[in-house]
Design an enzyme around this catalytic site. Structure first.
Site, PDB file in Angstrom:
ATOM      1  N   ASP A  91      48.464 -23.952  56.169  1.00  0.00           N
ATOM      2  CA  ASP A  91      47.621 -24.796  54.745  1.00  0.00           C
ATOM      3  C   ASP A  91      48.334 -25.760  54.738  1.00  0.00           C
ATOM      4  OD1 ASP A  91      47.214 -24.593  52.604  1.00  0.00           O
ATOM      5  OD2 ASP A  91      46.938 -21.511  52.620  1.00  0.00           O
ATOM      6  N   ASN A 118      40.578 -28.911  47.457  1.00  0.00           N
ATOM      7  CA  ASN A 118      41.492 -28.223  47.712  1.00  0.00           C
ATOM      8  C   ASN A 118      42.774 -29.060  47.795  1.00  0.00           C
ATOM      9  OD1 ASN A 118      42.374 -25.998  48.952  1.00  0.00           O
ATOM     10  ND2 ASN A 118      42.192 -26.801  51.051  1.00  0.00           N
ATOM     11  N   ASN A 150      43.156 -29.290  53.772  1.00  0.00           N
ATOM     12  CA  ASN A 150      44.440 -28.565  53.697  1.00  0.00           C
ATOM     13  C   ASN A 150      45.480 -29.751  53.963  1.00  0.00           C
ATOM     14  OD1 ASN A 150      45.416 -26.586  52.113  1.00  0.00           O
ATOM     15  ND2 ASN A 150      44.711 -25.049  53.543  1.00  0.00           N
TER      16      ASN A 150
END
Length: 292
Positions: A198, A102, A148
């Site tokens: 995020d 990610n 994240n």
């Protein structure tokens, strides 16, 4: 709060992410994870080039020679921007085909820190890895859902990290020599009405710029007090990540997404999936380069 002007760069990403400033090329890079697209926007000419990989592409980093280090599915690869040759470096979690990388960053010693998640977003399925010169991934955190945003303080004493569904930004004591981290405290709790934290970057005052998914902007948080200091309002709901760049490191490139928006919402927010350039009243740091 200050009103920011933005310039939009059309890219219509389903899931725009991975913003990175490449000083050697004077270009911003970003990705569309699910389509495997790598975008390069040259700041001076305002030209945007697109390359496509047959993988989910989540992370853009850089090595000391100016090559890109890309997170493709669960593998890290070196990509030569001149020859366009791709060299595979290593893989994590080969037994988990539904997993992918990610977010990723490089620390001041050139280690790559990169997280995984399940594409089904299974709670607690992801991990955070650290990779040194020997290319052997070391697991640093487990039981993550959406690994994240990451950032380090200028003195390399503190590592900030986001596991998105927790709505928290956590601080860890960081040892630059050993690469060890130890949880210290939660520095910011994101209220539900502001969406989910995020991607993230840090400015030269030590404040955190956090993209809020479902929060229509990038928010500037003080990790010492937990106070919200500022917001860059954007005309899209799902803001995914941000990085400082430009000649003076005072431009923010901000990525956004179309995912989880209905057709009606996409008509209401047609710039969803584009990226935005904003002149900040603050400077960030030049990204570190991977040691391998």
């Amino acid at each position: 709060m200050k009103t920011y002007n933005y310039t939009s760069i059309p890219s219509q990403c389903f899931l725009g992410e991975g913003p990175y400033w490449h000083a050697g090329r004077q270009s911003f890079f970003w990705v569309d994870i699910e389509t495997g697209k790598l975008f390069e926007h040259h700041l001076e000419t305002a030209e945007t080039k697109t390359r496509i990989f047959p993988h989910r592409l989540a992370v853009v980093l850089e090595d000391k020679e100016g090559n890109l280090i890309l997170g493709l599915d669960r593998k890290l690869a070196r990509f030569n921007l001149e020859s366009e040759e791709l060299t595979w470096l290593f893989e994590v979690e080969p037994e988990l085909p539904l997993h992918r990388f990610n977010d990723g960053k490089v620390d001041s010693n050139g280690r790559v820190w990169i997280g995984t998640l399940s594409t089904l977003f299974t709670e607690g399925a992801g991990s955070l890895y650290c990779i040194e010169q020997d290319l052997k991934p070391q697991k640093k955190l487990t039981n993550l859902t959406i690994s994240n945003g990451m950032a380090w303080t200028e003195d390399n004493q503190t590592f900030y990290f986001i596991d998105t569904p927790t709505r928290q930004i956590k601080a860890f004591q960081f040892d630059l020599v050993s690469g060890e981290i130890e949880f210290a405290r939660v520095v910011v709790e994101i209220p539900e009405e502001l969406g989910f934290p995020d991607g993230m970057c840090i400015d030269q005052e030590g404040m955190l710029w956090v993209a809020h998914y479902g929060g229509s902007g990038v928010y500037r948080w003080n990790p010492n007090s937990g106070e919200l200091l500022d917001k860059i309002e954007l005309p899209v709901p799902h803001v995914t990540s941000c990085c400082f760049g430009g000649e003076n490191l005072d431009m923010l490139l901000i990525t956004t997404a179309q995912e989880n928006l209905s057709d009606i919402q996409l008509k209401e927010f047609p710039m969803s999936g584009d990226v935005f350039l904003v002149k900040a009243n603050m400077r960030g740091f030049q990204s570190k380069k991977a040691v391998f």
